[in-house]
Design a protein around this motif. Structure first.
Motif, PDB file in Angstrom:
ATOM      1  N   MET A   1       0.735  -1.243  -0.152  1.00 28.04           N
ATOM      2  CA  MET A   1       0.069   0.019   0.004  1.00 28.04           C
ATOM      3  C   MET A   1       0.814   1.144   0.024  1.00 28.04           C
ATOM      4  N   PRO A   2       0.346   2.174  -0.660  1.00 30.11           N
ATOM      5  CA  PRO A   2       1.299   3.407  -0.615  1.00 30.11           C
ATOM      6  C   PRO A   2       1.066   4.089   0.789  1.00 30.11           C
ATOM      7  N   LYS A   3       1.993   5.024   1.177  1.00 32.29           N
ATOM      8  CA  LYS A   3       2.082   5.688   2.589  1.00 32.29           C
ATOM      9  C   LYS A   3       0.966   6.430   2.682  1.00 32.29           C
ATOM     10  N   TYR A   4       0.733   7.193   1.531  1.00 32.64           N
ATOM     11  CA  TYR A   4      -0.340   8.369   1.561  1.00 32.64           C
ATOM     12  C   TYR A   4      -1.431   8.159   0.553  1.00 32.64           C
ATOM     13  N   CYS A   5      -2.589   8.403   0.556  1.00 30.69           N
ATOM     14  CA  CYS A   5      -3.715   8.362  -0.173  1.00 30.69           C
ATOM     15  C   CYS A   5      -3.296   9.364  -1.274  1.00 30.69           C
ATOM     16  N   SER A   6      -3.300   8.784  -2.576  1.00 36.26           N
ATOM     17  CA  SER A   6      -2.930   9.579  -3.720  1.00 36.26           C
ATOM     18  C   SER A   6      -3.833  10.592  -4.009  1.00 36.26           C
ATOM     19  N   CYS A   7      -5.240  10.776  -3.429  1.00 41.55           N
ATOM     20  CA  CYS A   7      -6.073  11.745  -3.514  1.00 41.55           C
ATOM     21  C   CYS A   7      -6.345  12.815  -2.511  1.00 41.55           C
ATOM     22  N   CYS A   8      -6.229  12.331  -1.277  1.00 36.73           N
ATOM     23  CA  CYS A   8      -6.208  13.292  -0.133  1.00 36.73           C
ATOM     24  C   CYS A   8      -5.237  13.609   0.754  1.00 36.73           C
ATOM     25  N   GLY A   9      -4.162  12.538   0.481  1.00 35.85           N
ATOM     26  CA  GLY A   9      -2.902  12.604   1.258  1.00 35.85           C
ATOM     27  C   GLY A   9      -3.012  12.166   2.718  1.00 35.85           C
ATOM     28  N   GLN A  10      -4.178  11.449   3.126  1.00 32.39           N
ATOM     29  CA  GLN A  10      -4.361  10.713   4.502  1.00 32.39           C
ATOM     30  C   GLN A  10      -3.258   9.548   4.576  1.00 32.39           C
ATOM     31  N   PRO A  11      -2.473   9.627   5.680  1.00 33.87           N
ATOM     32  CA  PRO A  11      -1.522   8.610   6.019  1.00 33.87           C
ATOM     33  C   PRO A  11      -2.202   7.236   6.146  1.00 33.87           C
ATOM     34  N   THR A  12      -1.769   6.190   5.322  1.00 39.96           N
ATOM     35  CA  THR A  12      -2.363   4.931   5.494  1.00 39.96           C
ATOM     36  C   THR A  12      -1.374   4.132   6.503  1.00 39.96           C
ATOM     37  N   GLU A  13      -0.231   4.323   6.840  1.00 38.44           N
ATOM     38  CA  GLU A  13       0.255   3.641   7.712  1.00 38.44           C
ATOM     39  C   GLU A  13       0.215   4.634   8.978  1.00 38.44           C
ATOM     40  N   ILE A  14      -0.855   4.259   9.750  1.00 40.10           N
ATOM     41  CA  ILE A  14      -1.253   5.003  11.045  1.00 40.10           C
ATOM     42  C   ILE A  14      -0.474   4.773  12.169  1.00 40.10           C
ATOM     43  N   GLU A  15       0.019   3.610  12.433  1.00 41.33           N
ATOM     44  CA  GLU A  15       0.734   3.343  13.770  1.00 41.33           C
ATOM     45  C   GLU A  15       1.316   2.173  13.520  1.00 41.33           C
ATOM     46  N   LEU A  16       2.388   1.608  14.206  1.00 38.60           N
ATOM     47  CA  LEU A  16       2.918   0.162  14.396  1.00 38.60           C
ATOM     48  C   LEU A  16       1.967  -0.760  14.526  1.00 38.60           C
ATOM     49  N   GLY A  17       1.849  -1.809  13.467  1.00 36.25           N
ATOM     50  CA  GLY A  17       0.942  -3.001  13.978  1.00 36.25           C
ATOM     51  C   GLY A  17      -0.648  -2.537  13.697  1.00 36.25           C
ATOM     52  N   PHE A  18      -0.781  -1.449  13.134  1.00 39.95           N
ATOM     53  CA  PHE A  18      -2.211  -1.048  12.830  1.00 39.95           C
ATOM     54  C   PHE A  18      -3.038  -1.940  11.938  1.00 39.95           C
ATOM     55  N   TYR A  19      -2.340  -2.817  10.922  1.00 39.22           N
ATOM     56  CA  TYR A  19      -3.022  -3.714  10.242  1.00 39.22           C
ATOM     57  C   TYR A  19      -3.061  -4.936  10.557  1.00 39.22           C
ATOM     58  N   TYR A  20      -2.528  -5.472  11.772  1.00 37.90           N
ATOM     59  CA  TYR A  20      -2.874  -6.753  12.269  1.00 37.90           C
ATOM     60  C   TYR A  20      -4.605  -7.112  12.429  1.00 37.90           C
ATOM     61  N   GLY A  21      -5.316  -6.067  12.635  1.00 39.41           N
ATOM     62  CA  GLY A  21      -6.500  -6.462  12.597  1.00 39.41           C
ATOM     63  C   GLY A  21      -7.283  -6.846  11.214  1.00 39.41           C
TER      64      GLY A  21
END
Length: 117
Positions: free
Chosen positions: A1-21
């Motif tokens: 996944m990209p680090k930021y949304c290409s449209c709005c700039g929202q960070p996709t990696e919010i914190e360590l281990g965020f995507y474990y869920g």
């Protein structure tokens, strides 16, 4: 996944281990897809252990899930992200600066290095 949304700039990696869920979301998606293919297979072809139709469905379902895994992973990450990031209808006028985003941990993710100075 990209680090930021290409449209709005929202960070996709919010914190360590965020995507474990996302494992739970991905599991729910694969179970739902498996149930859907089972019902469709049962309605169209039928189900029987005597002539191995069940095992044909099992093989078909396994191959389908393996082929769809990249899409299911991306979809589960997107669904998980929508649980925690609120939609801002004025995102064009209010760019993300890092201040007030309670889910961004800048020290861990090094996202907001410019704002530290």
């Amino acid at each position: 996944m990209p680090k930021y949304c290409s449209c709005c700039g929202q960070p996709t990696e919010i914190e360590l281990g965020f995507y474990y869920g996302t494992g739970y979301v991905s599991y729910a998606l694969t179970v739902a897809l498996s149930l859907l293919t089972f019902v469709l297979w049962y309605m169209i072809i039928g189900m029987s252990v005597d002539d191995n139709r069940f095992f044909y469905w099992l093989t078909f379902n396994a191959v389908l899930l393996i082929l769809l895994q990249p899409y299911l992973m991306r979809l589960s990450r997107t669904i998980w992200l929508t649980f925690f990031v609120r939609y801002n209808p004025n995102w064009k006028e209010q760019p993300i600066t890092g201040e007030g985003n309670e889910r961004i941990i800048a020290d861990q993710m090094e996202i907001l290095e410019n704002n530290k100075e």
